[in-house]
Design a protein around this motif. Structure first.
Motif, PDB file in Angstrom:
ATOM      1  N   ASP A 197       0.969  -0.993   0.445  1.00 14.17           N
ATOM      2  CA  ASP A 197       0.423  -0.215  -0.348  1.00 14.17           C
ATOM      3  C   ASP A 197       1.212   1.364  -0.031  1.00 14.17           C
ATOM      4  OD1 ASP A 197      -2.350  -1.806  -0.103  1.00 14.17           O
ATOM      5  OD2 ASP A 197      -2.523  -1.313   2.365  1.00 14.17           O
ATOM      6  N   GLY A 198       2.339   1.219   0.417  1.00 12.77           N
ATOM      7  CA  GLY A 198       3.242   2.194   0.916  1.00 12.77           C
ATOM      8  C   GLY A 198       3.892   2.501  -0.577  1.00 12.77           C
ATOM      9  N   ARG A 199       4.033   1.309  -1.146  1.00 13.09           N
ATOM     10  CA  ARG A 199       4.615   1.388  -2.534  1.00 13.09           C
ATOM     11  C   ARG A 199       3.283   3.013  -3.831  1.00 13.09           C
ATOM     12  NH1 ARG A 199       7.503  -2.376  -0.608  1.00 13.09           N
ATOM     13  NH2 ARG A 199       5.557  -4.385  -1.477  1.00 13.09           N
ATOM     14  N   LYS A 200       2.149   1.825  -3.234  1.00 10.91           N
ATOM     15  CA  LYS A 200       1.585   2.077  -4.494  1.00 10.91           C
ATOM     16  C   LYS A 200       1.041   3.775  -4.228  1.00 10.91           C
ATOM     17  CE  LYS A 200      -1.979  -1.288  -3.228  1.00 10.91           C
ATOM     18  NZ  LYS A 200      -2.854  -2.096  -3.284  1.00 10.91           N
ATOM     19  N   MET A 201       0.896   3.949  -3.005  1.00 11.83           N
ATOM     20  CA  MET A 201       0.742   5.480  -3.085  1.00 11.83           C
ATOM     21  C   MET A 201       1.705   6.416  -3.423  1.00 11.83           C
ATOM     22  SD  MET A 201       0.215   5.662   1.191  1.00 11.83           S
ATOM     23  CE  MET A 201       0.128   7.485   1.196  1.00 11.83           C
ATOM     24  N   VAL A 202       2.916   6.231  -3.526  1.00 15.08           N
ATOM     25  CA  VAL A 202       4.542   6.624  -4.066  1.00 15.08           C
ATOM     26  C   VAL A 202       3.641   6.888  -5.715  1.00 15.08           C
ATOM     27  CG1 VAL A 202       6.739   6.532  -4.644  1.00 15.08           C
ATOM     28  CG2 VAL A 202       5.744   6.180  -1.957  1.00 15.08           C
ATOM     29  N   ILE A 203       3.431   5.424  -6.952  1.00 13.02           N
ATOM     30  CA  ILE A 203       3.223   4.555  -7.961  1.00 13.02           C
ATOM     31  C   ILE A 203       2.406   5.470  -8.743  1.00 13.02           C
ATOM     32  CG2 ILE A 203       2.279   3.107  -9.594  1.00 13.02           C
ATOM     33  CD1 ILE A 203       3.961   0.789  -7.633  1.00 13.02           C
ATOM     34  N   ARG A 204       1.282   6.448  -7.402  1.00 10.81           N
ATOM     35  CA  ARG A 204      -0.110   6.760  -8.565  1.00 10.81           C
ATOM     36  C   ARG A 204       0.516   8.324  -8.193  1.00 10.81           C
ATOM     37  NH1 ARG A 204      -2.640   3.756  -4.006  1.00 10.81           N
ATOM     38  NH2 ARG A 204      -3.952   2.421  -4.872  1.00 10.81           N
ATOM     39  N   GLU A 205       1.305   9.000  -6.663  1.00  8.90           N
ATOM     40  CA  GLU A 205       1.842   9.739  -7.395  1.00  8.90           C
ATOM     41  C   GLU A 205       2.463  10.314  -9.402  1.00  8.90           C
ATOM     42  OE1 GLU A 205       3.248  12.407  -3.946  1.00  8.90           O
ATOM     43  OE2 GLU A 205       2.800  10.816  -3.152  1.00  8.90           O
ATOM     44  N   LEU A 206       3.644   8.836  -8.772  1.00  4.45           N
ATOM     45  CA  LEU A 206       4.772   8.994 -10.499  1.00  4.45           C
ATOM     46  C   LEU A 206       3.754   8.834 -11.175  1.00  4.45           C
ATOM     47  CD1 LEU A 206       7.596   6.497 -10.229  1.00  4.45           C
ATOM     48  CD2 LEU A 206       6.235   7.671 -12.527  1.00  4.45           C
ATOM     49  N   ILE A 207       2.565   8.651 -11.210  1.00  2.39           N
ATOM     50  CA  ILE A 207       1.852   8.576 -12.653  1.00  2.39           C
ATOM     51  C   ILE A 207       1.585   9.004 -12.532  1.00  2.39           C
ATOM     52  CG2 ILE A 207       0.485   7.382 -13.875  1.00  2.39           C
ATOM     53  CD1 ILE A 207       2.259   4.991 -13.635  1.00  2.39           C
ATOM     54  N   ALA A 208       1.181  10.022 -12.080  1.00  3.57           N
ATOM     55  CA  ALA A 208       0.318  12.190 -11.958  1.00  3.57           C
ATOM     56  C   ALA A 208       1.186  12.634 -12.360  1.00  3.57           C
ATOM     57  CB  ALA A 208      -0.168  12.193 -11.282  1.00  3.57           C
ATOM     58  N   ASP A 209       2.659  12.656 -12.341  1.00  5.38           N
ATOM     59  CA  ASP A 209       3.695  13.370 -12.627  1.00  5.38           C
ATOM     60  C   ASP A 209       4.185  13.404 -14.009  1.00  5.38           C
ATOM     61  OD1 ASP A 209       4.184  15.072  -9.575  1.00  5.38           O
ATOM     62  OD2 ASP A 209       5.043  13.431  -9.122  1.00  5.38           O
ATOM     63  N   LEU A 210       3.771  11.551 -14.085  1.00  2.31           N
ATOM     64  CA  LEU A 210       4.770  11.587 -15.445  1.00  2.31           C
ATOM     65  C   LEU A 210       3.194  12.504 -16.503  1.00  2.31           C
ATOM     66  CD1 LEU A 210       6.455   9.776 -16.853  1.00  2.31           C
ATOM     67  CD2 LEU A 210       5.318   7.665 -16.794  1.00  2.31           C
ATOM     68  N   LYS A 211       2.265  11.705 -16.117  1.00  6.56           N
ATOM     69  CA  LYS A 211       1.273  12.765 -16.619  1.00  6.56           C
ATOM     70  C   LYS A 211       1.487  13.808 -17.161  1.00  6.56           C
ATOM     71  CE  LYS A 211      -2.018   8.562 -16.630  1.00  6.56           C
ATOM     72  NZ  LYS A 211      -2.968   8.004 -15.980  1.00  6.56           N
ATOM     73  N   GLU A 212       1.584  14.408 -15.964  1.00 12.30           N
ATOM     74  CA  GLU A 212       1.512  16.032 -16.022  1.00 12.30           C
ATOM     75  C   GLU A 212       2.374  16.536 -17.657  1.00 12.30           C
ATOM     76  OE1 GLU A 212       1.867  19.923 -13.397  1.00 12.30           O
ATOM     77  OE2 GLU A 212       2.529  18.044 -12.320  1.00 12.30           O
ATOM     78  N   GLN A 213       3.958  15.555 -17.255  1.00 11.07           N
ATOM     79  CA  GLN A 213       5.272  15.854 -17.812  1.00 11.07           C
ATOM     80  C   GLN A 213       4.939  16.276 -19.306  1.00 11.07           C
ATOM     81  OE1 GLN A 213       7.647  17.518 -17.088  1.00 11.07           O
ATOM     82  NE2 GLN A 213       7.102  18.015 -15.137  1.00 11.07           N
ATOM     83  N   GLU A 214       4.027  14.512 -19.317  1.00  5.48           N
ATOM     84  CA  GLU A 214       3.843  14.114 -20.750  1.00  5.48           C
ATOM     85  C   GLU A 214       3.230  15.451 -21.637  1.00  5.48           C
ATOM     86  OE1 GLU A 214       3.635   9.495 -20.518  1.00  5.48           O
ATOM     87  OE2 GLU A 214       1.774  10.467 -20.489  1.00  5.48           O
ATOM     88  N   LYS A 215       2.275  15.920 -20.855  1.00  7.14           N
ATOM     89  CA  LYS A 215       1.580  17.081 -21.467  1.00  7.14           C
ATOM     90  C   LYS A 215       2.332  18.255 -21.832  1.00  7.14           C
ATOM     91  CE  LYS A 215      -3.411  16.425 -19.284  1.00  7.14           C
ATOM     92  NZ  LYS A 215      -4.654  16.619 -17.895  1.00  7.14           N
TER      93      LYS A 215
END
Length: 273
Positions: A116-134
């Protein structure tokens, strides 16, 4: 990769050991364009860049937002640090007409946290990645690092985490999945295809600490967006460097590192705007 047709990536968790010569030899042996490291405190990167690699590479440590990940890249490649998190760094990478977003990652391990702790970080990473893609107007994105989870673990396959599929055909035919009325983008995880007893590709980390141990784990992995799937040419966990084994008996030699290096290779992706 200046003028070449490939981009070769390296990731290595160094276990805070002094590994300058091993790193330089590995970079030369595999013609590495971009190298990402974690647990790197014992390594003198100035010696690597200025002496062992003859000033052909630039060291990128960031601005203090992440103490887990650093990068070496060829000076012919343009690198910009776009986002630092305590557990990952997002880089924009340009070489010739090829553009990428690379996320160097070191997720927290047990017993310091759980899935669960890793998934919290992963969700932040995915959101940041999509922001950078935009921002950069492309989706040629790579996540590489020590994920502290295996390919079938929930952090990798859960839809609102990495949502990584293990078979190329799936992501070639479907870019996203709808679950509970929400859309989740798929990533591709090639690890399963490159594990082989025949080729001695068992994993990157050896552990026998409990009764349910798998012995070899694939904690060090590379994930990619659909745009890069057809450009991916393969990966390997390096068991030797310049003919010198990184193993002690059957497991990684902890005097060097308790993880094996991961090398991944891509055909160059021309993606001009």
């Amino acid at each position: 990769m200046q003028g070449g047709d490939k981009m070769n990536l390296l990731y290595w968790n160094l276990k805070s050991n002094k590994n300058e010569e091993y790193i330089a030899l590995l970079i030369k042996e595999h013609s590495i364009d971009i190298a990402i490291f974690s647990e790197y405190s014992g390594t003198d990167f100035s010696t690597i860049t200025h002496t062992l690699l003859s000033d052909a590479y630039q060291f990128y440590q960031g601005y203090g937002g992440c103490e887990k990940v650093v990068m070496l890249a060829k000076k012919t490649i343009q690198v910009e640090i776009n986002r630092e998190h305590s557990r990952y760094v997002l880089y924009s990478v340009i070489s010739d007409s090829s553009k990428y977003i690379v996320a160097g990652t070191h997720l927290p391990s047990n017993p310091h946290t759980d899935a669960d702790g890793r998934k919290m970080v992963i969700r932040e990473l995915i959101a940041d990645l999509k922001e950078q893609e935009k921002i950069h107007k492309h989706t040629y994105s790579i996540i590489i690092g020590d994920l502290n989870a295996s390919p079938f673990d929930e952090e990798l396959i859960q839809k609102d985490a990495f949502n990584a599929v293990l078979y190329k055909e799936v992501i070639q035919n479907k870019s996203e999945i709808v679950y509970q009325h929400r859309k989740f983008r798929l990533l591709y995880n090639p690890t399963l295809n490159h594990i082989s007893e025949t080729n001695h590709q068992y994993g990157s980390f050896y552990y026998t600490g409990d009764s349910k141990s798998l012995y070899w784990y694939c904690y060090d992995q590379i994930l990619m967006t659909r745009d890069l799937v057809d450009k991916f040419q393969g990966m390997e966990y390096c068991q030797s460097i310049n003919g010198k084994s990184l193993l002690k008996k059957i497991s990684p030699n902890k005097a060097i590192s308790d993880h094996l290096p991961l090398v991944a290779k891509f055909e160059r992706s021309v993606n001009d705007e």
